[in-house]
Structure formats: structure tokens, C-alpha cells
Design an enzyme around this catalytic site. Structure first.
Site, PDB file in Angstrom:
ATOM      1  N   ARG A 103       0.819  -1.213   0.000  1.00  0.00           N
ATOM      2  CA  ARG A 103       0.000   0.000   0.000  1.00  0.00           C
ATOM      3  C   ARG A 103       0.854   1.264   0.000  1.00  0.00           C
ATOM      4  O   ARG A 103       0.409   2.312  -0.459  1.00  0.00           O
ATOM      5  CB  ARG A 103      -0.937  -0.006   1.209  1.00  0.00           C
ATOM      6  CG  ARG A 103      -1.983  -1.122   1.134  1.00  0.00           C
ATOM      7  CD  ARG A 103      -2.640  -1.320   2.460  1.00  0.00           C
ATOM      8  NE  ARG A 103      -1.634  -1.552   3.493  1.00  0.00           N
ATOM      9  CZ  ARG A 103      -1.896  -1.739   4.781  1.00  0.00           C
ATOM     10  NH1 ARG A 103      -3.146  -1.720   5.195  1.00  0.00           N
ATOM     11  NH2 ARG A 103      -0.924  -1.945   5.636  1.00  0.00           N
TER      12      ARG A 103
ATOM     13  N   HIS B 252      10.762 -22.484   4.826  1.00  0.00           N
ATOM     14  CA  HIS B 252      12.108 -22.248   4.297  1.00  0.00           C
ATOM     15  C   HIS B 252      13.119 -23.280   4.787  1.00  0.00           C
ATOM     16  O   HIS B 252      14.163 -23.450   4.173  1.00  0.00           O
ATOM     17  CB  HIS B 252      12.572 -20.814   4.557  1.00  0.00           C
ATOM     18  CG  HIS B 252      12.859 -20.508   5.989  1.00  0.00           C
ATOM     19  ND1 HIS B 252      11.901 -20.082   6.854  1.00  0.00           N
ATOM     20  CD2 HIS B 252      14.000 -20.576   6.691  1.00  0.00           C
ATOM     21  CE1 HIS B 252      12.443 -19.900   8.044  1.00  0.00           C
ATOM     22  NE2 HIS B 252      13.726 -20.201   7.977  1.00  0.00           N
TER      23      HIS B 252
ATOM     24  N   LYS C 245      16.825 -25.530   2.813  1.00  0.00           N
ATOM     25  CA  LYS C 245      18.206 -25.571   3.300  1.00  0.00           C
ATOM     26  C   LYS C 245      18.926 -26.790   2.737  1.00  0.00           C
ATOM     27  O   LYS C 245      18.346 -27.881   2.684  1.00  0.00           O
ATOM     28  CB  LYS C 245      18.216 -25.612   4.836  1.00  0.00           C
ATOM     29  CG  LYS C 245      17.787 -24.287   5.457  1.00  0.00           C
ATOM     30  CD  LYS C 245      17.748 -24.372   6.949  1.00  0.00           C
ATOM     31  CE  LYS C 245      17.274 -23.080   7.573  1.00  0.00           C
ATOM     32  NZ  LYS C 245      18.269 -22.002   7.525  1.00  0.00           N
TER      33      LYS C 245
ATOM     34  N   GLU D 160      17.436 -21.141  19.843  1.00  0.00           N
ATOM     35  CA  GLU D 160      17.718 -19.754  19.466  1.00  0.00           C
ATOM     36  C   GLU D 160      18.252 -19.027  20.680  1.00  0.00           C
ATOM     37  O   GLU D 160      17.775 -19.274  21.794  1.00  0.00           O
ATOM     38  CB  GLU D 160      16.443 -19.061  18.992  1.00  0.00           C
ATOM     39  CG  GLU D 160      15.903 -19.611  17.697  1.00  0.00           C
ATOM     40  CD  GLU D 160      14.585 -18.951  17.298  1.00  0.00           C
ATOM     41  OE1 GLU D 160      14.366 -17.790  17.660  1.00  0.00           O
ATOM     42  OE2 GLU D 160      13.788 -19.625  16.648  1.00  0.00           O
TER      43      GLU D 160
ATOM     44  N   ASP E 147       5.055 -21.786  16.341  1.00  0.00           N
ATOM     45  CA  ASP E 147       5.934 -20.994  15.488  1.00  0.00           C
ATOM     46  C   ASP E 147       7.026 -21.842  14.830  1.00  0.00           C
ATOM     47  O   ASP E 147       7.428 -21.573  13.704  1.00  0.00           O
ATOM     48  CB  ASP E 147       6.573 -19.873  16.326  1.00  0.00           C
ATOM     49  CG  ASP E 147       7.262 -18.820  15.468  1.00  0.00           C
ATOM     50  OD1 ASP E 147       6.741 -18.511  14.386  1.00  0.00           O
ATOM     51  OD2 ASP E 147       8.327 -18.327  15.876  1.00  0.00           O
TER      52      ASP E 147
ATOM     53  N   HIS F 103       8.512 -26.191  10.820  1.00  0.00           N
ATOM     54  CA  HIS F 103       9.899 -26.572  10.520  1.00  0.00           C
ATOM     55  C   HIS F 103      10.276 -27.942  11.102  1.00  0.00           C
ATOM     56  O   HIS F 103      10.827 -28.794  10.411  1.00  0.00           O
ATOM     57  CB  HIS F 103      10.881 -25.532  11.060  1.00  0.00           C
ATOM     58  CG  HIS F 103      10.557 -24.125  10.660  1.00  0.00           C
ATOM     59  ND1 HIS F 103      10.132 -23.790   9.402  1.00  0.00           N
ATOM     60  CD2 HIS F 103      10.604 -22.956  11.349  1.00  0.00           C
ATOM     61  CE1 HIS F 103       9.942 -22.483   9.336  1.00  0.00           C
ATOM     62  NE2 HIS F 103      10.214 -21.966  10.513  1.00  0.00           N
TER      63      HIS F 103
HETATM   64  N1  LIG Z   1      10.559 -11.190   8.136  1.00  0.00           N
HETATM   65  C1  LIG Z   1      11.030 -12.418   8.098  1.00  0.00           C
HETATM   66  O1  LIG Z   1      12.253 -12.668   8.178  1.00  0.00           O
HETATM   67  C2  LIG Z   1      10.076 -13.582   7.942  1.00  0.00           C
HETATM   68  C3  LIG Z   1      10.590 -14.889   8.010  1.00  0.00           C
HETATM   69  C4  LIG Z   1       9.716 -15.970   7.809  1.00  0.00           C
HETATM   70  C5  LIG Z   1       8.377 -15.723   7.555  1.00  0.00           C
HETATM   71  N2  LIG Z   1       7.885 -14.450   7.506  1.00  0.00           N
HETATM   72  C6  LIG Z   1       6.455 -14.264   7.195  1.00  0.00           C
HETATM   73  O2  LIG Z   1       6.346 -13.435   6.039  1.00  0.00           O
HETATM   74  C7  LIG Z   1       5.192 -12.609   6.107  1.00  0.00           C
HETATM   75  C8  LIG Z   1       5.621 -11.150   5.967  1.00  0.00           C
HETATM   76  O3  LIG Z   1       6.507 -10.854   7.034  1.00  0.00           O
HETATM   77  P1  LIG Z   1       7.239  -9.449   7.182  1.00  0.00           P
HETATM   78  O4  LIG Z   1       8.165  -9.595   8.333  1.00  0.00           O
HETATM   79  O5  LIG Z   1       7.778  -8.980   5.894  1.00  0.00           O
HETATM   80  O6  LIG Z   1       6.013  -8.500   7.607  1.00  0.00           O
HETATM   81  P2  LIG Z   1       5.944  -6.927   7.550  1.00  0.00           P
HETATM   82  O7  LIG Z   1       7.299  -6.321   7.643  1.00  0.00           O
HETATM   83  O8  LIG Z   1       4.902  -6.527   8.553  1.00  0.00           O
HETATM   84  O9  LIG Z   1       5.391  -6.629   6.099  1.00  0.00           O
HETATM   85  C9  LIG Z   1       4.061  -6.834   5.713  1.00  0.00           C
HETATM   86  C10 LIG Z   1       3.853  -6.178   4.374  1.00  0.00           C
HETATM   87  O10 LIG Z   1       2.512  -6.335   3.952  1.00  0.00           O
HETATM   88  C11 LIG Z   1       2.088  -5.099   3.341  1.00  0.00           C
HETATM   89  N3  LIG Z   1       0.637  -5.063   3.362  1.00  0.00           N
HETATM   90  C12 LIG Z   1      -0.182  -5.074   4.429  1.00  0.00           C
HETATM   91  N4  LIG Z   1      -1.463  -5.044   4.033  1.00  0.00           N
HETATM   92  C13 LIG Z   1      -1.449  -5.034   2.682  1.00  0.00           C
HETATM   93  C14 LIG Z   1      -2.454  -5.020   1.689  1.00  0.00           C
HETATM   94  N5  LIG Z   1      -3.750  -5.003   2.001  1.00  0.00           N
HETATM   95  N6  LIG Z   1      -2.080  -5.036   0.389  1.00  0.00           N
HETATM   96  C15 LIG Z   1      -0.773  -5.045   0.043  1.00  0.00           C
HETATM   97  N7  LIG Z   1       0.232  -5.050   0.936  1.00  0.00           N
HETATM   98  C16 LIG Z   1      -0.108  -5.041   2.239  1.00  0.00           C
HETATM   99  C17 LIG Z   1       2.785  -4.047   4.174  1.00  0.00           C
HETATM  100  O11 LIG Z   1       3.036  -2.855   3.487  1.00  0.00           O
HETATM  101  P3  LIG Z   1       2.073  -1.587   3.412  1.00  0.00           P
HETATM  102  O12 LIG Z   1       1.746  -1.197   4.806  1.00  0.00           O
HETATM  103  O13 LIG Z   1       2.900  -0.596   2.662  1.00  0.00           O
HETATM  104  O14 LIG Z   1       0.910  -2.053   2.642  1.00  0.00           O
HETATM  105  C18 LIG Z   1       4.159  -4.696   4.337  1.00  0.00           C
HETATM  106  O15 LIG Z   1       4.933  -4.462   3.181  1.00  0.00           O
HETATM  107  C19 LIG Z   1       4.527 -12.936   7.447  1.00  0.00           C
HETATM  108  O16 LIG Z   1       3.527 -13.883   7.215  1.00  0.00           O
HETATM  109  C20 LIG Z   1       5.668 -13.540   8.277  1.00  0.00           C
HETATM  110  O17 LIG Z   1       5.186 -14.442   9.243  1.00  0.00           O
HETATM  111  C21 LIG Z   1       8.716 -13.387   7.687  1.00  0.00           C
END
Ligand SMILES: NC(=O)c1ccc[n+]([C@@H]2O[C@H](COP(=O)([O-])OP(=O)(O)OC[C@H]3O[C@@H](n4cnc5c(N)ncnc54)[C@H](OP(=O)(O)O)[C@@H]3O)[C@@H](O)[C@H]2O)c1
Length: 512
Positions: free
Chosen positions: A59, A199, A203, A237, A256, A261
Site C-alpha cells: 500500500r 524455508h 536448506k 535460538e 511458530d 519446521h
Molecule cells: N521477516 C522475516 O524474516 C520472515 C521470516 C519468515 C516468515 N515471515 C512471514 O512473512 C510474512 C511477511 O513478514 P514481514 O516480516 O515482511 O512482515 P511486515 O514487515 O509486517 O510486512 C508486511 C507487508 O505487507 C504489506 N501489506 C499489508 N497489508 C497489505 C495489503 N492489504 N495489500 C498489500 N500489501 C499489504 C505491508 O506494506 P504496506 O503497509 O505498505 O501495505 C508490508 O509491506 C509474514 O507472514 C511472516 O510471518 C517473515
């Protein structure tokens, strides 16, 4: 042969077809930390499709250049190796940004226009579509439905444009919500079009389990209840919950880490030989069978075979750490597990009677993930009276992180005139044996989804089996008379009750 030529040929033969990759959640952490650095590393190795377009979408109102600058910071910070300026420059030209609220059909329509315009710049090329939903699961259903409504998802059929949707964890909170989520996304997509990412399966060491078991003659005959004493899987961890309190406190470590995993690694470790390694369902069928065969616990067994705990304040890596209940954003009366230990059993012909011990926790002394197989001890009759002590298990350990590799512990005679027995370790690490560090899991998985290979992604029935087998545990933990939530000091290896769980069968946790 010239090494650069070999690499070039390898790159060509593994290149996926023309692809438009749309990342929803592009302004988020996962995109900057893993996805774009992963793609840049694929570019560095020349593995990306010849015709390739990436569109970041969320967004936030960003221009193409804003987006490129933002993710380049992530590349510099998180890439496993430096990306050369020439590779970045070429990659950046393929990188675009389209502001889009995936829940608004008008925005998705505009996204379609952008995709078509970018595709038209490469006339005559038919692009496959990959949508990566790097966002919370409540958006999966609405986005899939909007993509379908505007015609961005072609029905799954031979010869049709390949359309794939990658969804991140968590996939549900329990069996019911996982089923609900599956039902919702299946309204817009065929199962073959859904890539549920775990993920850990990307690995190298986890994939190596298959090669190790099925490409070596010596291990497979031992891979069963006759020769294996017990199995341990540890996911440790040293970090706490950081800024993830809101998510973690609603979930806990069993949800989690273990539900996805750990159970995926266990399933792969214990499968029967699949029909083939080259069709996704052969391996996934076998994994689903393992998950189905794990004994579901009675309420009494939940009390006897599970331990949950929270860390109290302590010291980790020389730094003071607050207790779980003092963490910002955690409810003061929270019962959420930051540590769990379990004893499971796979009730099938191969594994019946072999205890499987699992532990996963935060704020432990170090970060390490290891799968360990303890083989039966040899009879010590020949060594009686020779002061050699009790013979030890042969131990095969598969280190998943941080250093990917394997080691085998065998008994050996130290040099000298006396007959003595000491354990020695034979080690193999990826860096030293192959001279290169392993690629990041996301690199392999991104490449696989572009090629349409779902082998390393989790199928619907595997997810539901995993939740089903944990359901009795959650039920007992959330009952009106729940078992205790134990404590362990941050920086220690978990609560004493977890030691008692494993000591009850005369085993002990492997020292990591
Ligand atoms: N971060 C990691 O290392 C990691 C590792 C494993 C799994 N995950 C999983 O990956 C997913 C994302 O994690 P994250 O850490 O990247 O979360 P995040 O930093 O909170 O990012 C979420 C993203 O979704 C966007 N978003 C929210 N509502 C939206 C909508 N209606 N339309 C389009 N975009 C929208 C937000 O941007 P805007 O506000 O600009 O829309 C933001 O870019 C989660 O399910 C998490 O559990 C993350």
C-alpha cells in the site's frame, strides 16, 4: 573444462521460463531481508530467467526508484555475499514498484495494467505469473480472490500459463483455522498452484537428508527401529522475541517452530523411499504418511510427554536478558511457551518404539538447529574389565544451522599400549568439502517456484496432519486444569523438567 563455462552451462540448464514475479508486501521486512537479496544472489549465479520482471507491491506509495533504493539497502545488509555493481544494475532494471492494496479490486486491476505494460516491452514472450504473498495470512484469501476476479490467475491446466501463488507461514493457528484458510484460497486456486513455503526445506542440509539416505548403501539398512535407539531434533535460538511480541505471544514456540519446521524435517528424515525424486507428490505423499503415523496423545500422555516453559531473566552471550513476562508487548499473565520439549513416536513398521525427542526454545545459550540419530550401542562384552567404561551410541548429527554439515561419532582406540575406547567425530561441512557456502534457502525455493517444482513446498494435507497431531496438546494446555508452565533462566538449556522428560528413558539431551 573452463570453470566459468561450466557455471555458465549450469546456469542455462537450470534457468526457469519467462516470469513476472509480483511480491505483495514489498515494503516489508521479508522482502528486504530475504527475497530481494535471494533474487540478487540468483542473478549473481546467472540462474534467473532470461525474461524476468519483478514488481514489488504494497500500500505504501513508492516510485520505482524509491523501491530500488530501499531494497538495495537490504541487499547490502543481508545478502550472504556482496553483489557486484554490474549485477545489481542489470537486476535493478528488472525491478519495478506498483502501489496496490491487495484487498481493493481496483488496485489489483491497476496492477494488471502495469504487468501487461511491462510484458509488452518484450513482445512475443509469454510470461508465467508468480505471486509471492509476503504478508499476514488474513490477506491470502482476499488477494487470491481479487487476482482471480481481474483475470490474473489462469485455471490450472496443461499448456496454460503457469500461475503460482507462494504463501508464507503461519498457515493457520490450529487445525480449524488451517482448514478454513485452505478452503478460502482453494476457491481461487488449484492445489497445484499453491506453494506453501517452509524455508527449512530449502536448506541444503535438509535436502541432503534424501541424498544421504538414498544415495548411500550403508545407512538405509540401519534406518529403522532395529538399529536406531532414538532421535533428537533441537531448534535452539539465543535471541528472545525482539519486536515480534504481538505475534509470538499469540502463538508460542510449538506453533511458530514445531508445527512447521520441526515436523517437516522429521517427516523427511523418516519417510519411506519415494517412487521418484523428480515428481513433487512422491515425496510429499511419503511425508504425509509419516505425519499421519505419529501417535496422537491422550490427555495423560500430553502431561507425561510434553514440557512447556518460559524464560526468566538471565544472561545470554554475556548480555543481560529480561524474562519472557517482562518483554515489551507480552501479557503479564501470559502462558505462552517460549520453550517446548516433546516426546513423540511414529507408530509404523519402520519406527514403532523409537522415541523422538524434540526441543525448541528461545533465549538458550546459542543458536543451533540439529537433527541427531542415536544408533544402538554395541554390546560391551568384549571390553568388560578393561576400564573402557560403557560403550557410547554411534551418533549421526545433521547440522541445519548455523553451520550446515554432518558429523558421525564412532568409537575408536586412542594410540598407546592400552586397549581403550574413545569417541571420535568425522565431520563434513559444506564450506570445507565443496569450497562454497550454501545458498540461502529462499534462493532455492524462489527458483523452484519459478520452475513449477513444488517438491520442497508443503501440501495441504501435510499442514493439516501437523496441526491435527498437535491438537491434543493445545487442547490440554488450554484446558481448565492445564499442566504447568515451567521456567528456565535465560541463557540456560531449558527447564529441568525437560531433562526429566528425556532422562525417564535413560537418554539425555545432546550437548550442543
Ligand atoms: N521477516 C522475516 O524474516 C520472515 C521470516 C519468515 C516468515 N515471515 C512471514 O512473512 C510474512 C511477511 O513478514 P514481514 O516480516 O515482511 O512482515 P511486515 O514487515 O509486517 O510486512 C508486511 C507487508 O505487507 C504489506 N501489506 C499489508 N497489508 C497489505 C495489503 N492489504 N495489500 C498489500 N500489501 C499489504 C505491508 O506494506 P504496506 O503497509 O505498505 O501495505 C508490508 O509491506 C509474514 O507472514 C511472516 O510471518 C517473515
Amino acid at each position: 573444462m573452463d570453470e566459468s563455462k561450466t557455471k555458465e552451462n549450469e546456469g542455462r540448464s537450470t534457468r526457469p521460463p519467462a516470469t513476472i514475479l509480483v511480491i505483495f508486501g514489498a515494503s516489508g521486512d521479508l522482502t528486504s531481508r530475504k527475497l530481494i537479496p535471494g533474487l540478487c544472489n540468483l542473478a549473481e549465479d546467472d540462474y534467473l530467467p532470461e525474461n524476468f520482471i519483478v514488481i514489488g507491491s504494497s500500500r505504501s506509495k513508492l516510485s520505482d526508484d524509491d523501491f530500488r533504493a530501499k531494497v538495495y539497502e537490504g541487499v547490502k545488509k543481508y545478502s550472504r555475499r556482496p553483489i557486484s555493481p554490474a549485477v545489481w544494475e542489470k537486476f535493478a532494471k528488472r525491478l519495478h514498484y506498483q502501489p496496490c492494496d491487495g484487498e481493493k479490486v481496483g488496485d489489483v486491476e491497476a496492477l494488471k495494467g502495469r504487468m501487461e505494460a511491462l510484458a509488452a516491452e518484450q513482445p512475443g514472450v509469454r510470461f508465467n505469473y508468480v505471486y509471492y504473498l509476503a504478508m499476514a495470512p488474513q490477506f491470502f484469501g482476499p488477494i487470491a480472490s481479487n487476482l482471480k476476479e481481474v483475470g490474473l490467475i489462469e485455471p490450472y491446466a496443461k499448456g496454460a500459463r503457469q500461475t503460482s501463488v507462494v504463501v508464507e507461514k503461519p498457515f493457520g493457528h490450529d487445525l480449524e483455522s488451517a482448514r478454513e484458510l485452505n478452503t478460502i484460497i482453494r476457491q481461487s486456486l488449484a492445489e497445484e498452484q499453491i506453494y506453501r513455503i517452509d524455508h527449512y526445506l530449502g536448506k541444503e542440509t535438509v535436502q541432503n537428508i534424501l541424498v544421504f539416505r538414498f544415495a548411500n548403501g550403508i545407512f538405509e539398512p540401519l534406518w529403522n527401529r532395529k538399529y536406531v535407539d532414538h532421535i533428537q531434533i533441537s531448534v535452539c535460538e539465543d535471541i528472545g522475541i525482539g519486536t515480534r511480541a504481538a505475534y509470538f505471544d499469540q502463538n508460542g514456540i510449538l506453533r511458530d517452530i514445531v508445527q512447521n519446521h520441526v515436523l517437516q524435517m522429521l517427516a523427511l528424515l523418516c519417510i519411506e523411499p519415494p517412487n521418484s525424486l523428480s515428481d513433487a507428490d512422491s515425496i510429499r505423499d511419503e511425508k504425509a504418511k509419516v505425519l499421519r503415523s505419529i501417535k496422537r496423545m491422550t490427555p495423560e500422555e500430553v502431561r507425561a510427554n510434553t514440557v512447556r516453559a518460559q524464560y526468566t531473566k538471565g544472561t545470554v552471550g554475556g548480555e543481560p536478558a529480561v524474562g519472557y513476562l517482562e518483554e515489551n508487548g507480552v501479557a503479564p499473565d501470559s502462558k505462552t511457551d517460549s520453550y517446548v520439549a516433546l516426546k513423540l513416536e511414529i507408530d509404523n513398521w519402520r519406527w514403532s518404539g523409537v522415541p523422538i525427542y524434540i526441543r525448541a526454545g528461545k533465549r538458550l545459550p546459542k543458536r543451533i538447529t540439529e537433527i541427531t540419530i542415536f544408533f544402538n550401542k554395541a554390546p560391551d562384552s568384549l571390553f568388560k574389565g578393561r576400564q573402557v567404561g560403557e560403550l557410547e551410541h554411534n551418533v549421526l548429527s545433521i547440522q541445519v544451522q548455523p553451520k550446515e554439515g554432518m558429523s558421525l561419532r564412532i568409537s575408536s582406540k586412542p594410540p598407546g599400549p592400552r586397549m581403550r575406547v574413545r569417541p571420535v567425530e568425522m565431520d563434513f561441512t559444506y564450506d570445507s568439502s565443496f569450497g562454497v557456502a550454501s545458498p540461502e534457502a529462499y534462493e532455492r525455493l524462489l527458483l523452484d517456484v519459478m520452475k513449477g517444482d513444488a517438491t520442497l513446498f508443503t501440501r495441504n494435507d501435510e499442514i493439516e496432519e501437523s496441526w491435527d497431531l498437535l491438537a491434543p496438546i493445545f487442547k490440554e494446555w488450554e484446558s481448565s486444569n492445564p499442566p504447568p508452565v515451567y521456567e528456565y533462566e535465560a541463557g540456560t538449556w531449558g527447564p529441568v523438567e525437560a531433562d526429566q522428560l528425556i532422562n525417564s528413558t535413560k537418554d539425555s539431551w545432546r550437548k550442543l
